[in-house]
Design a protein around this motif. Structure first.
Motif, PDB file in Angstrom:
ATOM      1  N   GLY B 121      -2.760   3.670   6.990  1.00 18.46           N
ATOM      2  CA  GLY B 121      -1.832   3.777   6.117  1.00 18.46           C
ATOM      3  C   GLY B 121      -2.384   4.258   4.604  1.00 18.46           C
ATOM      4  O   GLY B 121      -3.351   3.729   4.412  1.00 18.46           O
ATOM      5  N   LYS B 152       8.776  -3.960  -2.106  1.00 21.11           N
ATOM      6  CA  LYS B 152       8.282  -3.846  -0.711  1.00 21.11           C
ATOM      7  C   LYS B 152       8.907  -2.758  -0.219  1.00 21.11           C
ATOM      8  O   LYS B 152       9.809  -2.729   0.683  1.00 21.11           O
ATOM      9  N   VAL B 154       8.544   1.664   1.394  1.00 18.90           N
ATOM     10  CA  VAL B 154       7.412   2.287   2.212  1.00 18.90           C
ATOM     11  C   VAL B 154       7.907   3.677   2.437  1.00 18.90           C
ATOM     12  O   VAL B 154       9.196   3.724   2.649  1.00 18.90           O
ATOM     13  N   ILE B 156       7.564   6.999   5.146  1.00 21.06           N
ATOM     14  CA  ILE B 156       7.058   7.145   6.396  1.00 21.06           C
ATOM     15  C   ILE B 156       6.831   8.496   6.697  1.00 21.06           C
ATOM     16  O   ILE B 156       7.488   9.566   6.399  1.00 21.06           O
ATOM     17  N   ILE B 177       5.579  -4.161   8.849  1.00 20.32           N
ATOM     18  CA  ILE B 177       4.299  -3.926   8.868  1.00 20.32           C
ATOM     19  C   ILE B 177       3.402  -5.013   8.516  1.00 20.32           C
ATOM     20  O   ILE B 177       3.712  -5.928   7.726  1.00 20.32           O
ATOM     21  N   PHE B 182       9.117  -4.383   5.107  1.00 23.81           N
ATOM     22  CA  PHE B 182       9.376  -3.217   3.891  1.00 23.81           C
ATOM     23  C   PHE B 182      10.684  -2.201   4.094  1.00 23.81           C
ATOM     24  O   PHE B 182      10.820  -1.835   5.403  1.00 23.81           O
ATOM     25  N   ILE B 184      12.394   1.019   3.897  1.00 25.57           N
ATOM     26  CA  ILE B 184      12.110   2.404   4.161  1.00 25.57           C
ATOM     27  C   ILE B 184      12.686   3.314   2.875  1.00 25.57           C
ATOM     28  O   ILE B 184      14.143   3.188   2.891  1.00 25.57           O
ATOM     29  N   VAL B 213       2.352   5.748   7.261  1.00 27.56           N
ATOM     30  CA  VAL B 213       2.934   5.036   6.352  1.00 27.56           C
ATOM     31  C   VAL B 213       2.318   5.313   4.798  1.00 27.56           C
ATOM     32  O   VAL B 213       1.151   5.227   4.788  1.00 27.56           O
ATOM     33  N   LEU B 215       2.301   3.517   1.121  1.00 30.99           N
ATOM     34  CA  LEU B 215       3.040   2.089   0.387  1.00 30.99           C
ATOM     35  C   LEU B 215       2.413   2.126  -0.937  1.00 30.99           C
ATOM     36  O   LEU B 215       1.407   2.435  -1.416  1.00 30.99           O
ATOM     37  N   ALA B 220       1.261  -3.245  -1.464  1.00 27.25           N
ATOM     38  CA  ALA B 220       0.385  -3.557  -0.097  1.00 27.25           C
ATOM     39  C   ALA B 220      -0.747  -4.487  -0.279  1.00 27.25           C
ATOM     40  O   ALA B 220      -0.953  -5.407   0.528  1.00 27.25           O
TER      41      ALA B 220
END
Lengths: 409, 433
Positions: B121, B152, B154, B156, B177, B182, B184, B213, B215, B220
């Motif tokens: 990631g 939080k 992410v 992808i 994760i 998290f 999306i 991913v 972040l 993170a």
């Protein structure tokens, strides 16, 4: 055999002769260097590990995250693994020899030095000597009370509490020879990261690094540090070579029974790990060998082509020579000698070129100098190749009947 | 005229089948080997972001103590400390700026049929997507506010979206994760710059499929993710790398023109001076390298690949020398024919053209066969254990290049024999015939 007439004939085909010599020279230069590169790779692949190579299996588990009972869980895992039938010894280790990732630090003979003396890999883990099969050469192994927990050492480093930091170390023979050549290393002190003095209590025969072999394959230290499960660490089991497959399966089942939610990232025998570690070297050696072979074939075909052409061009003069009393043997020797002369010129030129290419490789790829022994080997190879390639056309030339001389072309 | 020459060439080939075959095969071997390695070399040393690379710059500072430098040869540290990265980001002196690190993540699928798995990631600050022009399929990247709030969220990769959500719009859904949820907020289109310039020294692979991913850096870190690579330059608290003397971030800036570059350079220089004055740094060295010069200077292309290319081209050279020799042999054998043609009125230029046409034809046939060899060679490369292996394919450009190289090699090889042919004087040849 008088070579004067041969040289005189060759002088009439200066350009073709030059091309053939150039081709042989280039082939000689490249093949010498390629064989040298192959031997370098093979040498690297044959590095001794000084561990019980064929008796080890490993299991790498995914990290479950930092938790307070990590040490207890690791001990439980290890106790479970030791119960597996056939397991002689088990340990947890953070970096396995030839696993490709390592923890390294600089060593200092005197903390006041400008630059470090050398750098070496650090191995941690209880029961390392007995599990990996590392041989103690001098001094002693660690006493149980010398071991410290890694997480406690981390805390001690922050608080400056020197009691929790181990003070003894085992070194390999290679490290001893580098730090104190010709002296007894036992009882001597070496500094790690300038601040921490370690006393050498024992010397092991050798222990290969997990990677960075080009920086000294056997430059390793062993510390009395107890590990718990952390990211990337391995369980290593020692067993009889023939039991490895069975032990691995039983160990996986055992770990699964202890905690079914874990992910096994990787598992296998150490032999497989060693095989994978050198896969790039193996692939490169294969490619180089293929190129060498292709080069030799192309050059041989070139010699066959040109020699056939020469033979057919000189059909008449061969007939005249035969009519004047030359035997088949004479004709055969003529073409063989001609080829020998051409190859020799090519080899001489090729040797110079080989050194030129080697110098270029030294500058750009940090390779060692081409040893002189490669030159006679390359020369022999090309002489044999040339003689073999010219044999067919030469035999055809020898078969030319003397009667050809009486016919007009 | 060319048609006639080609007809003559074909007749000559038929007369000397073995010799012709020999020339074609050796040339094809040389072409095959060099095109295979050239394709790989071009692939590995290519421009990862052709439309943007001229504007992207990598920032380097030197927080190492003078008596224990980063490298003996005076190289600048590869990565940056958190403090410096944040100071430079918050200064907003470039059009875009982003700090990034690579981490290993455990992804837990929502369905119970799929098992958890590990992947790489990227932890980055908000400008990452706009600066590198990563294309979005659904949603978008996060904002600077998300960075600061440790949101939080992410983004992808397309393949992860296909794998977990069957390619549907998954924006708004949650992804687990490392045992934390998290949300999306974006799904990328296929995006994997080759070589992966931003992951150099961060610990990810340099080639191959992209990270799964992306972040926000602070989010993170707050979720306990650690960078794969970090290097300490002094003793200190190793637990919180934000405050410790540790380098672990890659810092990229976007600078549109030369003026902006020199302005940023002086800004960096003054920043380093200021840090020296503050006692944080002992040396005020800085580095600001363009993307392509940075990749070149770090020698991303593996030594093995460069060596193989050199080897293949020397092989081609030997094959060419071989072809010259054989063509010459052939042409010397045909002096009678040349004499007759000259006597019947063919000019020297016509003879030269005839022999060049013959050489060219060999080149084309050799190129065709060489293409087969190259395809086979690339197939072999794909079986190799290298991270770039799966990328080794011939594209249209290299397809044409193969024929161009083959034609050029054969024509260069043909010049000398053709010249020897055209200087043949007709009279003695006719007499002897």
């Amino acid at each position: 055999m008088d070579i004067k007439p041969i040289l005189a004939t060759l002088g009439r085909h200066k350009f073709t002769v030059f091309l053939l010599i150039a081709q042989i020279a280039l082939t000689c230069a490249i093949v010498c260097n390629a064989i040298f590169l192959i031997s370098q790779r093979l040498e690297r692949m044959a590095i001794p590990s000084y561990i019980a190579e064929h008796e080890l299996v490993y299991l790498q588990l995914a990290f479950i995250g930092a938790r307070p009972d990590a040490m207890a869980r690791t001990e439980a895992d290890l106790a479970g693994l030791r119960e597996v039938q056939g397991v002689k010894s088990a340990m947890i280790i953070d970096h396995l020899p030839m696993s490709g990732s390592s923890s390294n630090s600089s060593l200092w003979l005197d903390p006041a030095q400008q630059m470090e003396t050398m750098d070496a890999t650090q191995y941690f883990g209880e029961n390392l000597l007995s599990t990996l099969g590392v041989q103690l050469e001098a001094g002693r192994a660690f006493n149980p009370e010398e071991y410290r927990d890694l997480d406690k050492i981390d805390k001690a480093l922050q608080t400056g509490d020197m009691k929790e930091i181990p003070t003894s170390v085992l070194i390999t023979r290679a490290v001893a020879d580098r730090l104190w050549p010709g002296q007894n290393p036992l009882g001597k002190q070496v500094y790690i990261g300038r601040n921490f003095a370690l006393t050498v209590v024992g010397v092991v025969k050798g222990l290969v690094r997990p990677n960075l072999l080009e920086r000294g394959a056997q430059y390793s230290l062993i510390h009395p540090v107890r590990l718990s499960m952390s990211a990337g660490s391995y369980y290593v089991l020692r067993c009889d070579p023939k039991d490895r497959e069975r032990v691995l399966k039983a160990a996986l089942a055992k770990l699964n029974a202890l905690d079914p939610n874990r992910i096994v990232l990787d598992s296998g025998t150490w032999d497989q790990m060693r095989y994978n570690f050198f896969r790039n070297d193996r692939a490169m050696a294969g490619i180089l060998m293929g190129v060498c072979l292709a080069l030799l074939v192309v050059t041989a075909l070139g010699i066959v082509g040109l020699a056939s052409f020469w033979v057919s061009q000189r059909n008449r003069s061969i007939g005249v020579r035969r009519a004047l009393g030359a035997t088949r043997g004479h004709i055969l020797t003529y073409f063989q000698t001609e080829n020998f002369l051409l190859t020799t010129f090519g080899i001489v030129l090729g040797m110079v070129l080989a050194y030129g290419i080697n110098l270029f490789l030294i500058v750009h790829y940090e390779l060692p100098r081409l040893p002189l022994t490669y030159l006679p080997v390359g020369a022999m190879l090309l002489w044999c190749l040339g003689q073999a390639a010219v044999l067919g056309p030469a035999l055809r030339a020898a078969a030319v009947p003397p009667v050809v001389a009486t016919r007009s072309v | 005229m060319l048609g006639y020459y080609l007809d003559l060439a074909l007749r000559s080939f038929k007369r000397n089948k073995v010799l012709t075959l020999l020339m074609v095969v050796t040339l094809a071997l040389g072409i095959g080997a060099s095109m295979t390695t050239l394709t790989v070399l071009r692939l590995l040393s290519g421009d990862p972001l052709p439309q943007k690379s001229g504007q992207l710059f990598y920032v380097q500072l030197d927080p190492y103590p003078k008596d224990r430098p980063f490298s003996r040869s005076g190289k600048l540290p590869w990565l940056t400390t958190y403090t410096d990265a944040m100071n430079l980001l918050h200064a907003h002196r470039a059009e875009h700026q982003a700090a990034m690190a690579m981490t290993r993540v455990k992804l837990i699928p929502t369905t119970t049929q799929q098992r958890p798995f590990f992947s790489n990631g990227v932890m980055a600050t908000a400008d990452f997507f706009s600066m590198f022009e990563a294309p979005f399929q659904y949603g978008s990247g996060w904002s600077a506010a998300d960075d600061d709030n440790r949101a939080k969220v992410v983004v992808i990769a397309d393949y992860l979206n296909d794998q977990l959500f069957g390619g549907a719009n998954s924006v708004g859904r949650s992804l687990r994760i490392n045992d934390q949820d998290f949300r999306i907020i974006g799904v990328l289109r296929h995006w994997a710059p080759q070589p992966r310039f931003y992951s150099l020294y961060l610990g990810g692979p340099n080639y191959g499929k992209g990270e799964a991913v992306f972040l926000p850096l602070q989010s993170a870190r707050a979720a306990g993710m650690d960078p794969i690579n970090s290097m300490s330059y002094a003793a200190g608290d190793k637990q919180v790398i934000e405050n410790s003397p540790t380098i672990w971030l890659g810092l990229w800036v976007q600078l549109p023109d030369a003026a902006a570059v020199s302005a940023y350079q002086s800004f960096l220089a003054s920043y380093a001076e200021q840090q020296v004055a503050l006692g944080r740094f002992q040396r005020s060295r800085i580095g600001l390298s363009g993307l392509m010069p940075w990749l070149d200077s770090q020698q991303v292309v593996p030594d093995n690949v460069r060596m193989q290319t050199g080897l293949a081209f020397s092989f081609l050279l030997i094959c060419m020398v071989n072809t010259v020799g054989l063509l010459l042999a052939k042409c010397l054998r045909r002096t009678n024919e040349i004499g007759v043609r000259r006597a019947l009125g063919a000019s020297r230029a016509a003879i030269f053209a005839q022999f060049m046409a013959e050489a060219g034809l060999i080149g084309l046939v050799g190129g065709g066969l060489g293409l087969m060899f190259a395809l086979f060679g690339l197939w072999c490369i794909r079986q190799q254990p290298a991270e770039y292996a799966s990328l080794a394919h011939l594209n249209g450009q290299m397809f044409l290049c193969t024929f161009a190289v083959a034609l050029m090699a054969s024509l260069v090889a043909g010049i000398l024999p053709a010249w020897r042919a055209c200087v043949v004087t007709p009279a003695p040849q006719l007499k002897s015939a």
